[in-house]
Design a protein around this motif. Structure first.
Motif, mmCIF file in Angstrom:
data_model
loop_
_atom_site.group_PDB
_atom_site.id
_atom_site.type_symbol
_atom_site.label_atom_id
_atom_site.label_comp_id
_atom_site.label_asym_id
_atom_site.label_seq_id
_atom_site.Cartn_x
_atom_site.Cartn_y
_atom_site.Cartn_z
ATOM 1 N N GLY A 3 0.784 -1.234 0.000
ATOM 2 C CA GLY A 3 0.000 0.000 0.000
ATOM 3 C C GLY A 3 0.806 1.269 0.000
ATOM 4 O O GLY A 3 0.246 2.345 -0.072
ATOM 5 N N SER A 4 2.168 1.246 0.141
ATOM 6 C CA SER A 4 2.958 2.458 0.117
ATOM 7 C C SER A 4 3.285 2.831 -1.318
ATOM 8 O O SER A 4 3.372 1.972 -2.185
ATOM 9 N N PRO A 5 3.540 4.111 -1.615
ATOM 10 C CA PRO A 5 3.773 4.532 -2.993
ATOM 11 C C PRO A 5 5.107 4.025 -3.505
ATOM 12 O O PRO A 5 6.076 3.911 -2.776
ATOM 13 N N VAL A 6 5.164 3.708 -4.802
ATOM 14 C CA VAL A 6 6.421 3.345 -5.458
ATOM 15 C C VAL A 6 7.074 4.643 -5.918
ATOM 16 O O VAL A 6 6.519 5.384 -6.728
ATOM 17 N N LEU A 7 8.254 4.952 -5.386
ATOM 18 C CA LEU A 7 8.912 6.205 -5.710
ATOM 19 C C LEU A 7 9.505 6.141 -7.108
ATOM 20 O O LEU A 7 10.111 5.134 -7.485
ATOM 21 N N PRO A 8 9.362 7.183 -7.896
ATOM 22 C CA PRO A 8 9.943 7.180 -9.247
ATOM 23 C C PRO A 8 11.466 7.145 -9.144
ATOM 24 O O PRO A 8 12.055 7.762 -8.254
ATOM 25 N N LEU A 30 21.541 -0.613 -2.306
ATOM 26 C CA LEU A 30 20.326 0.141 -1.994
ATOM 27 C C LEU A 30 20.674 1.455 -1.308
ATOM 28 O O LEU A 30 21.609 1.526 -0.500
ATOM 29 N N VAL A 31 19.884 2.495 -1.601
ATOM 30 C CA VAL A 31 19.830 3.697 -0.772
ATOM 31 C C VAL A 31 18.480 3.644 -0.061
ATOM 32 O O VAL A 31 17.430 3.745 -0.704
ATOM 33 N N SER A 32 18.522 3.422 1.256
ATOM 34 C CA SER A 32 17.272 3.260 2.012
ATOM 35 C C SER A 32 17.089 4.408 2.987
ATOM 36 O O SER A 32 18.064 4.967 3.500
ATOM 37 N N LEU A 33 15.841 4.783 3.217
ATOM 38 C CA LEU A 33 15.475 5.770 4.237
ATOM 39 C C LEU A 33 14.589 5.077 5.261
ATOM 40 O O LEU A 33 13.729 4.260 4.911
ATOM 41 N N ILE A 34 14.778 5.416 6.533
ATOM 42 C CA ILE A 34 14.096 4.722 7.630
ATOM 43 C C ILE A 34 13.132 5.680 8.312
ATOM 44 O O ILE A 34 13.494 6.821 8.630
ATOM 45 N N ASP A 35 11.870 5.229 8.543
ATOM 46 C CA ASP A 35 10.978 5.975 9.416
ATOM 47 C C ASP A 35 10.569 5.074 10.568
ATOM 48 O O ASP A 35 11.201 4.059 10.833
ATOM 49 N N SER A 36 9.491 5.420 11.263
ATOM 50 C CA SER A 36 9.182 4.732 12.516
ATOM 51 C C SER A 36 8.865 3.256 12.341
ATOM 52 O O SER A 36 9.133 2.453 13.232
ATOM 53 N N ASN A 37 8.298 2.861 11.201
ATOM 54 C CA ASN A 37 7.899 1.461 11.087
ATOM 55 C C ASN A 37 8.249 0.818 9.752
ATOM 56 O O ASN A 37 7.774 -0.275 9.456
ATOM 57 N N ARG A 38 9.077 1.491 8.912
ATOM 58 C CA ARG A 38 9.431 0.869 7.646
ATOM 59 C C ARG A 38 10.729 1.464 7.108
ATOM 60 O O ARG A 38 11.214 2.492 7.601
ATOM 61 N N TRP A 40 12.136 2.468 3.215
ATOM 62 C CA TRP A 40 11.783 2.543 1.810
ATOM 63 C C TRP A 40 13.026 2.963 1.010
ATOM 64 O O TRP A 40 13.924 3.625 1.523
ATOM 65 N N PHE A 41 13.048 2.530 -0.242
ATOM 66 C CA PHE A 41 14.272 2.623 -1.029
ATOM 67 C C PHE A 41 14.227 3.805 -1.983
ATOM 68 O O PHE A 41 13.404 3.855 -2.912
ATOM 69 N N LYS A 42 15.105 4.759 -1.712
ATOM 70 C CA LYS A 42 15.248 5.893 -2.615
ATOM 71 C C LYS A 42 15.850 5.437 -3.947
ATOM 72 O O LYS A 42 15.514 5.952 -5.011
ATOM 73 N N SER A 43 16.722 4.442 -3.884
ATOM 74 C CA SER A 43 17.278 3.826 -5.096
ATOM 75 C C SER A 43 17.549 2.365 -4.783
ATOM 76 O O SER A 43 17.975 2.025 -3.672
ATOM 77 N N ARG A 44 17.299 1.488 -5.773
ATOM 78 C CA ARG A 44 17.536 0.064 -5.555
ATOM 79 C C ARG A 44 18.143 -0.541 -6.828
ATOM 80 O O ARG A 44 17.660 -0.302 -7.931
ATOM 81 N N HIS A 45 19.172 -1.306 -6.640
ATOM 82 C CA HIS A 45 19.810 -2.018 -7.744
ATOM 83 C C HIS A 45 19.812 -3.495 -7.385
ATOM 84 O O HIS A 45 20.334 -3.896 -6.345
ATOM 85 N N GLY A 46 19.177 -4.307 -8.212
ATOM 86 C CA GLY A 46 19.142 -5.747 -7.993
ATOM 87 C C GLY A 46 18.052 -6.209 -7.053
ATOM 88 O O GLY A 46 18.074 -7.356 -6.594
ATOM 89 N N LEU A 47 17.059 -5.357 -6.731
ATOM 90 C CA LEU A 47 15.972 -5.730 -5.821
ATOM 91 C C LEU A 47 14.680 -5.107 -6.327
ATOM 92 O O LEU A 47 14.655 -3.931 -6.714
#
Length: 671
Positions: A3-8, A30-38, A40-47
């Protein structure tokens, strides 16, 4: 997390994850950002997955430290060996992550590289990973991350403003909250719905449109987008319905809503309904994670508001049906008093409204009988000083004319400003009081009529047993002994009945003066010693506290203390010790009598000071007694301005105590 948005994708970050993958010859970066409960990937290679839950993420551990986190083999690390990302896709074995910082230096995510097989990672590799992470931080441009948190701060500020709004009733507050939510999200209509079975009802609403909604409107649940959300119990976000998988839904066909954001309202573990914000126009950008968080937290606030409203309505219904009045009474150090809360029953009891006494309690005191007013004030002051339960019977001017008996009971609570707040009730006891008066009069009359013949019978039995009529056989002597003991028991009952009748009617004379307590206690111990010897009980004065004085009637205090000692002796195991102590507590002094008997049964504690009260346990039923001793003790102590109480743990004995206000030793003998 679904249900979370797919970032362009953004090439400037993808370029760095590709570079990291090539540099370390590794399949996933991966470039990942962390919030309180998840995360999400600002950039992903191979995933493929755009995000994962924080509680299973490796990066959630990596941002807790400054140096890179390296897991060379996840199967050998107890933190991750059973992690779903290890036991299933993407089958992580190796992980290395360097924390990423925002412009304030806070760790907000990671640059990480992942392999499906174990591998080593040297210090030089860690330095290279850190260099790449620094490049990622530069690409953030500081402004982008700032926008992310600025959006969150705005949402939280709006939620705070909603939570602090206390004006009006629940309907008004929720309607204002829906208006603020619509303005924040840029949508037209906000609804709090109630779902009952297959029915969807508009509970509260706000809309920028004209004449489109009415509270109470009910439609089939299946005709609403909420039916989609209720099936999953999760947030539902649709930014362009016409281009979504739900474009054939009947709600779209009937109402034409293009954008829709909704969260369930949970109360007591069940879905009460939903909060949904919608518009006839598509969203120019997809709903963000912050906006989803906003509607989720808003749904929780609405749930709390509804829960409080429901419980308040239930309480009001119960209070309305409660006989008498429930109240809070507050007394300030300067003597001013008021009733911050009263139930509607105050009108029946005092003939005034709660509003009339909310700031000043005078209208209530004006209706108390002049002869009872001083006693009421004194009992309140005594409760305020001792912080013990207030209980008092008194007369008030009744709505039909004349005087009427009521009884009050309340628990005091000290407040930080020095005032005292009582929580309690006032009940109508007029009929009970009349019955008690009739009963007391009957008991008094019978007792007086019985005393003379009983005295004669007792005297005659004494003469016969003393040999005045000649020798007696052993069997005759035994029978006469039984008769004399029963006669003595009946005489004690009559004496107690007469004492309690005098105390209740105020006809017992109390001759109080300031005296030394230790002397009075020793007199009571001497008088009770024969009973203690009879039961093989040792009485021990463990804390005499010499020189402490109080104002009391010596004879009546001895009587009250003897009642406590008598009970302690009768309920103590043979050969045991009864401890007596005199202990100072603030401005009051307590005489304590402690035994090691069976204690006071839990079911009996509320009745223990009532007349003729005896516990049902067989151990207590077998003890001699009239059931009036503690009732007399309570009345005696109240007549001397004191209190009586007890502390007990069933099976581990009891400590009964008498409490009196302290007096200066210099005033000894003063009246």
């Amino acid at each position: 997390m679904t249900g979370s948005p797919v970032l362009p994708p953004e090439e400037r970050f993808d370029r760095l994850t590709r570079l990291a993958a090539r540099t370390f010859d590794i399949p996933i970066a991966l470039v990942s950002l962390i919030d309180s409960n998840r995360q999400w990937f600002k950039s992903r290679h191979g995933l493929e997955a755009p995000e994962t839950a924080r509680d299973i993420s490796f990066c959630g551990h990596a941002i807790l430290r400054e140096e890179p986190l390296v897991i060379e083999n996840a199967l050998n690390d107890e933190r991750f060996v059973d992690n779903p990302l290890v036991t299933g896709e993407p089958n992580i074995r190796f992980y290395a992550g360097a924390p990423l910082h925002d412009r304030h230096g806070h760790r907000v995510g990671t640059l990480c590289v992942i392999d499906r097989k174990p591998r080593s990672f040297s210090d030089e590799d860690k330095a290279t990973l850190r260099d790449l992470a620094d490049l990622v931080e530069r690409e953030f441009g500081l402004g982008e991350l700032g926008n992310f948190y600025d959006e969150r701060n705005r949402a939280l500020n709006i939620l705070t403003e909603i939570a602090l709004d206390t004006q009006g009733d629940a309907s008004q507050r929720v309607t204002r909250a829906l208006e603020m939510a619509c303005n924040y999200l840029g949508l037209e209509t906000g609804i709090v719905s109630r779902i009952t079975g297959g029915a969807y009802t508009v509970h509260w609403h706000f809309t920028h449109l004209q004449d489109t909604l009415t509270n109470g409107t009910t439609i089939p649940l299946e005709r609403t987008y909420c039916s989609l959300m209720v099936a999953t119990g999760q947030v539902l976000a649709i930014d362009h319905m016409g281009q979504s998988a739900y474009r054939n839904h009947i709600c779209y066909q009937v109402f034409g809503l293009e954008s829709y954001l909704a969260a369930p309202i949970w109360i007591d573990g069940e879905i009460f309904g939903t909060i949904n914000i919608s518009s006839r126009h598509p969203r120019p950008t997809p709903f963000t994670a912050t906006e989803r968080m906003f509607v989720t937290l808003l749904a929780r606030w609405v749930a709390d508001t509804i829960y409080q409203q429901q419980h308040t309505e239930t309480l009001n219904k119960l209070v309305t049906q409660t006989p008498g009045m429930l109240y809070q009474y507050r007394l300030w150090p300067n003597g001013h008093s008021s009733f911050p809360y009263t139930s509607p029953g105050i009108q029946d009891i005092y003939g005034v409204s709660g509003e009339e006494v909310a700031a000043d309690a005078s209208p209530v005191f004006d209706r108390i009988h002049p002869d009872d007013l001083a006693g009421v004030a004194e009992s309140i002051q005594r409760s305020a000083e001792s912080l013990e339960q207030w209980q008092h019977q008194y007369r008030i001017r009744w709505k039909t004319g004349g005087w009427h008996w009521v009884e009050g009971l309340a628990r005091p609570e000290p407040l930080p400003d020095g005032s005292i707040l009582w929580h309690g009730y006032i009940s109508d006891v007029h009929e009970r009081h009349k019955i008690d008066e009739m009963k007391n009069q009957f008991i008094s009359t019978v007792s007086h009529e019985l005393r003379t013949p009983l005295t004669s019978i007792s005297g005659s039995l004494g003469l016969i047993l003393g040999g005045a009529t000649g020798p007696l056989t052993q069997k005759t002597t035994q029978m006469l002994d039984i008769a004399r003991r029963n006669t003595d028991q009946l005489r004690r009952l009559i004496d107690d009945l007469l004492d309690i009748e005098k105390l209740v009617t105020g006809n017992m004379t109390i001759d109080a003066s300031v005296q030394d307590l230790e002397s009075a206690v020793r007199v009571a111990l001497e008088e009770i010693q024969p009973l203690a010897n009879q039961h093989n009980i040792e009485i021990q004065l463990s804390n005499a506290n010499p020189g402490v004085c109080a104002s009391f009637d010596g004879t009546r205090l001895t009587q009250a203390l003897s009642n406590l000692l008598s009970n302690a002796i009768k309920f103590s195991p043979e050969g045991d010790i009864v401890d007596v102590g005199i202990r100072q507590s603030g401005t009051r002094i307590r005489l304590e009598v402690r035994d090691r008997g069976p204690g006071v049964p839990e079911t009996f504690r509320d009745r223990i000071f009532q007349k003729f009260a005896q516990a049902n346990a067989s151990s207590s039923r077998s003890k001699e007694g009239t059931g009036l001793g503690l009732a007399i003790t309570r009345e005696l102590m109240h007549a001397m301005g004191g209190e009586v109480g007890f502390d007990s743990e069933e099976g581990k004995g009891a400590c009964f105590w008498l409490s009196l206000p302290l007096a200066d030793a210099d005033n000894k003998g003063a009246t």
